[in-house]
Design a protein around this motif. Structure first.
Motif, PDB file in Angstrom:
ATOM      1  N   PRO A 108     -56.943 124.397 -66.046  1.00  0.00           N
ATOM      2  CA  PRO A 108     -56.857 125.822 -65.684  1.00  0.00           C
ATOM      3  C   PRO A 108     -56.896 126.089 -64.190  1.00  0.00           C
ATOM      4  O   PRO A 108     -56.513 127.171 -63.755  1.00  0.00           O
ATOM      5  CB  PRO A 108     -58.085 126.424 -66.381  1.00  0.00           C
ATOM      6  CG  PRO A 108     -59.045 125.290 -66.479  1.00  0.00           C
ATOM      7  CD  PRO A 108     -58.211 124.071 -66.721  1.00  0.00           C
ATOM      8  N   ASN A 109     -57.359 125.102 -63.395  1.00  0.00           N
ATOM      9  CA  ASN A 109     -57.477 125.305 -61.948  1.00  0.00           C
ATOM     10  C   ASN A 109     -56.429 124.541 -61.139  1.00  0.00           C
ATOM     11  O   ASN A 109     -56.445 124.579 -59.913  1.00  0.00           O
ATOM     12  CB  ASN A 109     -58.874 124.877 -61.480  1.00  0.00           C
ATOM     13  CG  ASN A 109     -59.960 125.768 -62.037  1.00  0.00           C
ATOM     14  OD1 ASN A 109     -60.043 126.950 -61.711  1.00  0.00           O
ATOM     15  ND2 ASN A 109     -60.803 125.205 -62.905  1.00  0.00           N
ATOM     16  N   LEU A 110     -55.543 123.838 -61.816  1.00  0.00           N
ATOM     17  CA  LEU A 110     -54.581 122.997 -61.117  1.00  0.00           C
ATOM     18  C   LEU A 110     -53.591 123.843 -60.309  1.00  0.00           C
ATOM     19  O   LEU A 110     -52.962 124.754 -60.851  1.00  0.00           O
ATOM     20  CB  LEU A 110     -53.819 122.127 -62.115  1.00  0.00           C
ATOM     21  CG  LEU A 110     -52.952 121.028 -61.494  1.00  0.00           C
ATOM     22  CD1 LEU A 110     -53.806 119.999 -60.778  1.00  0.00           C
ATOM     23  CD2 LEU A 110     -52.082 120.363 -62.554  1.00  0.00           C
ATOM     24  N   GLN A 111     -53.460 123.512 -59.019  1.00  0.00           N
ATOM     25  CA  GLN A 111     -52.525 124.221 -58.146  1.00  0.00           C
ATOM     26  C   GLN A 111     -51.341 123.339 -57.732  1.00  0.00           C
ATOM     27  O   GLN A 111     -50.250 123.850 -57.511  1.00  0.00           O
ATOM     28  CB  GLN A 111     -53.254 124.711 -56.893  1.00  0.00           C
ATOM     29  CG  GLN A 111     -54.331 125.742 -57.171  1.00  0.00           C
ATOM     30  CD  GLN A 111     -55.021 126.202 -55.896  1.00  0.00           C
ATOM     31  OE1 GLN A 111     -54.556 125.955 -54.785  1.00  0.00           O
ATOM     32  NE2 GLN A 111     -56.160 126.867 -56.051  1.00  0.00           N
ATOM     33  N   GLN A 169     -55.780 119.438 -57.370  1.00  0.00           N
ATOM     34  CA  GLN A 169     -54.574 118.711 -56.972  1.00  0.00           C
ATOM     35  C   GLN A 169     -54.522 117.369 -57.694  1.00  0.00           C
ATOM     36  O   GLN A 169     -55.515 116.639 -57.734  1.00  0.00           O
ATOM     37  CB  GLN A 169     -54.570 118.429 -55.461  1.00  0.00           C
ATOM     38  CG  GLN A 169     -54.443 119.642 -54.578  1.00  0.00           C
ATOM     39  CD  GLN A 169     -54.245 119.230 -53.119  1.00  0.00           C
ATOM     40  OE1 GLN A 169     -53.152 118.838 -52.713  1.00  0.00           O
ATOM     41  NE2 GLN A 169     -55.304 119.313 -52.343  1.00  0.00           N
ATOM     42  N   ILE A 170     -53.348 117.053 -58.234  1.00  0.00           N
ATOM     43  CA  ILE A 170     -53.042 115.710 -58.725  1.00  0.00           C
ATOM     44  C   ILE A 170     -51.796 115.249 -57.979  1.00  0.00           C
ATOM     45  O   ILE A 170     -50.722 115.837 -58.131  1.00  0.00           O
ATOM     46  CB  ILE A 170     -52.769 115.690 -60.243  1.00  0.00           C
ATOM     47  CG1 ILE A 170     -53.977 116.209 -61.024  1.00  0.00           C
ATOM     48  CG2 ILE A 170     -52.425 114.274 -60.693  1.00  0.00           C
ATOM     49  CD1 ILE A 170     -53.740 116.276 -62.525  1.00  0.00           C
ATOM     50  N   ALA A 171     -51.951 114.226 -57.149  1.00  0.00           N
ATOM     51  CA  ALA A 171     -50.823 113.706 -56.375  1.00  0.00           C
ATOM     52  C   ALA A 171     -50.741 112.207 -56.603  1.00  0.00           C
ATOM     53  O   ALA A 171     -51.518 111.433 -56.042  1.00  0.00           O
ATOM     54  CB  ALA A 171     -50.988 114.022 -54.889  1.00  0.00           C
ATOM     55  N   GLU A 215     -52.596 128.462 -62.741  1.00  0.00           N
ATOM     56  CA  GLU A 215     -52.796 128.479 -61.289  1.00  0.00           C
ATOM     57  C   GLU A 215     -51.774 127.617 -60.539  1.00  0.00           C
ATOM     58  O   GLU A 215     -51.811 127.546 -59.309  1.00  0.00           O
ATOM     59  CB  GLU A 215     -54.206 127.982 -60.954  1.00  0.00           C
ATOM     60  CG  GLU A 215     -55.328 128.879 -61.461  1.00  0.00           C
ATOM     61  CD  GLU A 215     -55.298 130.251 -60.797  1.00  0.00           C
ATOM     62  OE1 GLU A 215     -55.176 130.315 -59.561  1.00  0.00           O
ATOM     63  OE2 GLU A 215     -55.386 131.260 -61.521  1.00  0.00           O
ATOM     64  N   LEU A 216     -50.879 126.969 -61.259  1.00  0.00           N
ATOM     65  CA  LEU A 216     -49.934 126.055 -60.614  1.00  0.00           C
ATOM     66  C   LEU A 216     -49.071 126.768 -59.574  1.00  0.00           C
ATOM     67  O   LEU A 216     -48.473 127.805 -59.850  1.00  0.00           O
ATOM     68  CB  LEU A 216     -49.031 125.403 -61.649  1.00  0.00           C
ATOM     69  CG  LEU A 216     -49.457 124.017 -62.148  1.00  0.00           C
ATOM     70  CD1 LEU A 216     -48.533 123.530 -63.246  1.00  0.00           C
ATOM     71  CD2 LEU A 216     -49.471 123.013 -60.997  1.00  0.00           C
TER      72      LEU A 216
END
Length: 1009
Positions: free
Chosen positions: A266-269, A245-247, A291-292
């Motif tokens: 590659p794992n960012l949702q 997560q990037i918020a 994976e978004l």
């Protein structure tokens, strides 16, 4: 030693209560047991009985929430009393439990400061979240070298994040959200290579995101949203391959996203970057982050160009929010993203509100995911028919197509959307009839079809919408009767059917317990007002003006104790005014003008305030308060003599008078009426034309008794326009004053095409000559019955002579003005710098809603792409304009005008609202200003700077209950922080008005909830 133990036992039995601690409890470690007992003593309320097992019969290792070590006998290893709603303070004695490895006191009501726990070398887990802990984060916590999880979220902590936290080399989770932490994020956190979670959102952190974060290769969650972070996002962050997560939403971040953003994640949702000032293209590589699931880039206003079709490769995509940007669809290629998104079979939300999308909505919209729940294309430039394929989206609960140029009927697709809860089609050009099939959308709670071209009857099938809260069919061409079925929807709260061609009687309205707003104005309704309205006890607004209603005003309306606005003007109502209306304490706007009412006007309640009521055109009314200037009510003998002399005095000469008037009109007055005048143009709205004579009559020849204020360019008078039957404020420009003519032009230009509920409503302009042949220029505004903010903040004479503004009122005024400034800075077609924001230019209407006025020195500006904070300048330097005390400091050097200058003025006004002191108060001299005065006392001595009435309100709350005191304290702290941020010395350190408005809305919602 045995003797000492016996003494301790005796003391405990005496102090703790006979039998409360027995020998069984003393067989363990004395230090840990005593620490637990001290901890319990500091608890003042145990609503769930967490300490019921802490008694004489049980060893302390078996007390609820206590767990002892398996290797170190009778040493407490875990203390877990989470979710127990305990009230009190955390005893420092817990710091003596040297083998404690886990301490969880979350979700309670602990207050006070975090105690010194620095001696707990074994402590690995510390969770004090969801409490009301105050003060700063103790530096001593950094001595807990084994700490892995530190969770202090949702408290009232202030101050900076200690840089020494970087010494916690084993830390994996740092959770500090929902506090009031300030200053910068310690760069040293980037050296804790074990960190997986950095969650600091909803604080007041400033500065940049440390570049060192790019070294945290184990990072999975970086949540820094809702702070005041600025600068660019370090590109190295987008290479942390484990990020989930990037918020970073609702900050002041600038710059563009790296073109390779999707290649290293590659794992960012979840990617949340909304509410910043990011710009540029949305990188095509974003489609490689496979994976978004959730993307929000909304309200940056800087993303431009086309939406990349590569987003269609994100097969797990659930939500895509791109609202409030400058994204375009100029050609068929621009719509390729819509075709591509049909591959995202899990997509539930697609929102593109407020962009530059144009053209016809493609038929491929119907190929989007069958799971789609939320589809928003509102406020774009779309036109043509809505494709019937949209009916394929059977699971839609919200469809927003408002504020476009769509046309044609809606019956081809609406019936298929059976799951709809919100339908927003207002402000388009839809035609045809409202389909009967609308009744099949039985889950609808919000139906907005206003400002279209629908005709025909209102379908009676609306009765099937038994969950409907909001119904807006206003500004169409609907005909026939209002179906009785509309008012059989028990849930309806707001109903607007105004500005149609509805006729016949108003249906039976009974027992609608949630109805608070009813607008049936500007139709052709006849008959009487239903007396059964009295059963709708939540009604706050009733508008039935401009119809053909007859009969008397129902006495039962006097029982609607929640009523605020009542407008029955321009009907054929007769009889007397019900005395019950004068007893409605909340009624602040009453318009009964242009009816056939008679008898004595009440003198209490709303009738005391002549500016809050309109009774014009009721020639047989008499009495009332002196300000109404009504004729006195006749005595019995006077009434008799009037009828005896009626024929002699009225009927005989009337024919001669009418003939004379007709002759004069044809030969003289008609020519006078053709005199050239200028009225303020408007997009789609018609303003009345007024002459010099009209304004002179309205103000009684600009009498001193009607003067309500003087400014640098002229005077403002209260007046009553006879033709329009309304009370107005007339701003007459003194053209002998330097700059007055230019001010008139500036204000006309500024107000020509802007419309916002918090801008002072202008009715018309007049540019002509007076009766002496001199140039005459005036602007006519709606009259604001509660005057200006300055008179409310600074009483003269007896402080009790007028109502005091409480915290909620002051906060609402601040929110209103922030919204107005946000609109003129960011949302209107040609952004405007006001240049003279101050309390005397903030006007208050009947319900204390604030309106920003006086655009006499306002300036338009062009947006600068290089502006670091989104504020833009005019084309050159200017002389200092505005009012001393409110002028931004950078203007003194002849710098460019910018929206940052308005932000500074707003900060000063907000400080004035909270402190009750003008920035020019005599106490502010030498090095002391209102800003430094507040900053020196903030936050610890906050009460020293607040207005006396706010301090009194705060103290009343503290006497009432602790929870309410905390809410008021937090609200005041937050408001002062916004004010100080806006009034920063450097323009680069100020938030912009969009951010300020967002902050204030959040504070207001938190306070009222």
């Amino acid at each position: 030693m045995k003797f000492f133990v016996l003494i301790v036992l005796a003391v405990l039995l005496l102090s703790y209560g006979a039998g409360s601690i027995v020998c069984a409890a003393l067989l363990g470690n004395d230090t840990d047991m005593m620490s637990l007992i001290d901890f319990k003593r500091a608890i003042t309320d145990d609503p769930k009985g967490a300490f019921s097992s802490w008694n004489t019969n049980i060893h302390f290792c078996n007390w609820q929430g206590v767990k002892c070590s398996l290797t170190q006998r009778d040493r407490v290893e875990v203390l877990d009393l989470s979710e127990q709603s305990l009230v009190g303070q955390i005893s420092p004695s817990l710091g003596n439990m040297s083998y404690l490895a886990s301490l969880n006191l979350s979700r309670s009501k602990f207050s006070g400061q975090i105690p010194n726990l620095g001696r707990l070398q074994e402590l690995m887990f510390l969770d004090l979240s969801y409490n009301s802990l105050q003060g700063s984060i103790p530096v001593t916590l950094t001595n807990c070298s084994s700490l892995r999880v530190l969770d202090l979220s949702r408290n009232l902590l202030v101050g900076e994040i200690p840089a020494e936290i970087a010494l916690l080399s084993n830390l994996t989770r740092l959770w500090l959200p929902y506090n009031d932490l300030t200053r910068v994020i310690p760069p040293g956190l980037g050296n804790i290579t074990s960190l997986e979670h950095i969650i600091l959102m909803y604080n007041q952190l400033e500065g940049t995101i440390p570049d060192e974060f790019g070294k945290l290769s184990n990072m999975s969650n970086l949540l820094l949203g809702e702070n005041k972070l600025s600068g660019r996002i370090p590109e190295s962050v987008f290479n942390l391959s484990l990020l989930n997560q990037i918020a970073l939403e609702l900050n002041m971040l600038v710059g563009s996203l790296p073109s390779s953003i999707g290649d290293g994640l590659p794992n960012l949702q979840r990617l949340f970057l909304g509410g910043n000032m990011l710009e540029g293209l949305i990188p095509d590589s974003l489609g490689n982050a496979s994976e978004l699931q959730h993307i929000s880039l909304s309200y940056n206003h800087g993303f431009r160009g086309q939406i990349p079709p590569s987003l269609g490769k994100l097969w797990k995509l659930n939500t895509l929010g791109l609202d409030g940007n400058s994204l375009e669809t100029n050609d068929s290629r621009g719509w390729e993203f819509l075709d591509a998104l049909s591959n995202c079979t899990l997509l539930e939300m697609l929102s593109l509100y407020g962009n530059l999308l144009q053209g016809v909505l493609p038929n491929s919209v119907g190929n989007l995911s069958s799971n789609l729940d939320n589809l928003v294309f509102g406020k774009n430039m779309l036109y043509g028919l809505v494709p019937s394929s949209i009916g394929n989206l059977h699971r839609l609960t919200k469809l927003g197509l408002e504020e476009n140029n769509f046309s044609g009927p809606i019956d081809g697709w609406i019936a298929n959307l059976a799951s709809l809860q919100g339908l927003y089609l207002q402000h388009n050009y839809f035609t045809g009839k409202i389909p009967t099939s609308i009744g099949n959308n039985s889950q609808l709670s919000e139906l907005f079809l206003g400002n279209n071209q629908f005709h025909g009857p209102i379908p009676s099938s609306i009765e099937n919408l038994q969950q409907l809260l909001y119904l807006d069919l206003s500004y169409n061409n609907l005909q026939n009767h209002i179906p009785q079925e509309v008012f059989r929807v028990a849930t309806i709260a707001q109903c607007s059917l105004s500005h149609n061609s509805l006729e016949g009687q108003i249906p039976y309205i009974n027992n609608l317990q949630q109805l608070n707003y009813l607008d049936l104005s500007s139709n052709k309704l006849t008959g009487e007002i239903p007396a059964t309205l009295r059963t709708c006890q939540q009604l706050q607004t009733i508008k039935m003006g401009w119809n053909f209603l007859s009969g008397s005003i129902p006495i039962s309306l006097g029982s609607l104790n929640s009523l605020i606005v009542l407008n029955l003007s321009h009907n054929n109502l007769s009889g007397s005014i019900p005395i019950g209306l004068s007893k409605l304490q909340l009624l602040t706007q009453l318009d009964l003008s242009d009816n056939q009412l008679e008898g004595e006007v009440p003198i209490n309640g709303v009738f005391k305030n002549s500016s809050a009521i309109s009774l014009k055109g009721n020639w047989r009314l008499c009495g009332g308060v002196l300000d109404l200037h009504m004729p006195s009510c006749p005595t019995v003998s006077q009434r008799r003599s009037r009828w005896e002399n009626y024929l002699l005095k009225v009927l005989v000469p009337i024919f001669g008078i009418m003939s004379l008037i007709l002759l004069v009109y044809l030969t003289f007055f008609r020519k006078r009426m053709l005199r050239n005048q200028s009225s303020l143009p408007s997009s789609g709205e018609r303003f009345p034309k007024v002459s010099y004579k009209d304004l002179a009559q309205a103000t009684e020849n600009f009498a001193e008794s009607n003067l309500i204020g003087r400014g640098s360019c002229g005077s403002v008078y209260r007046g009553k326009l006879t033709k329009e039957h309304m009370v107005v404020a007339v701003k007459v420009f003194d053209l002998d004053m330097q700059g007055a003519a230019k001010s008139f032009v500036s204000e006309c230009k500024a107000l020509r095409n802007i419309r916002h509920r918090n801008l002072l409503p202008i009715l018309t302009a007049c540019s002509t000559v007076d009766n002496r042949g001199n140039d005459f220029k005036a602007l006519v505004y709606e009259f604001m019955p509660n005057g200006n903010l300055d008179t409310w903040l600074h009483w003269e004479g007896d402080r009790n002579a007028r109502n005091r503004l409480d915290l909620s009122q002051r906060m609402k005024i601040a929110v209103d003005i922030a919204d107005a400034l946000q609109y003129i800075h960011h949302d209107c077609e040609s952004p405007i710098i006001h240049c003279d924001l101050k309390p005397s230019n903030i006007l208050l209407d009947y319900d204390m809603t604030a309106h920003l006025g006086d655009f006499g020195i306002a300036r338009f500006y062009m947006k600068s792409k290089s502006a670091a904070a989104g504020d833009s300048s005019t084309v050159g330097t200017v002389t200092v304009k505005g009012t001393i005390g409110y002028i931004a400091p950078e203007y003194a050097g002849g710098t460019f005008l910018s929206t940052s200058g308005d932000v500074y003025s707003f900060g000063i006004v907000l400080l004035e609202i909270l402190t009750g002191k003008r920035p020019t108060d005599p106490m502010f001299c030498d090095e002391l200003s209102i800003v430094s005065f507040v900053r020196r006392n903030f936050p610890d001595q906050m009460l020293h700077v607040l207005d006396a009435s706010l301090v009194e309100e705060y103290q009343d709350c503290s006497r009432a209950n602790l929870e309410e005191e905390n809410e008021v304290h937090q609200c005041l702290l937050s408001l002062l922080k916004v004010a100080l941020s806006c009034a920063s010395q450097s323009p680069n350190e100020r938030m912009n008005m969009r951010e300020a408005a967002t902050e204030l809305h959040a504070i207001n919602m938190s306070y009222i909830s």
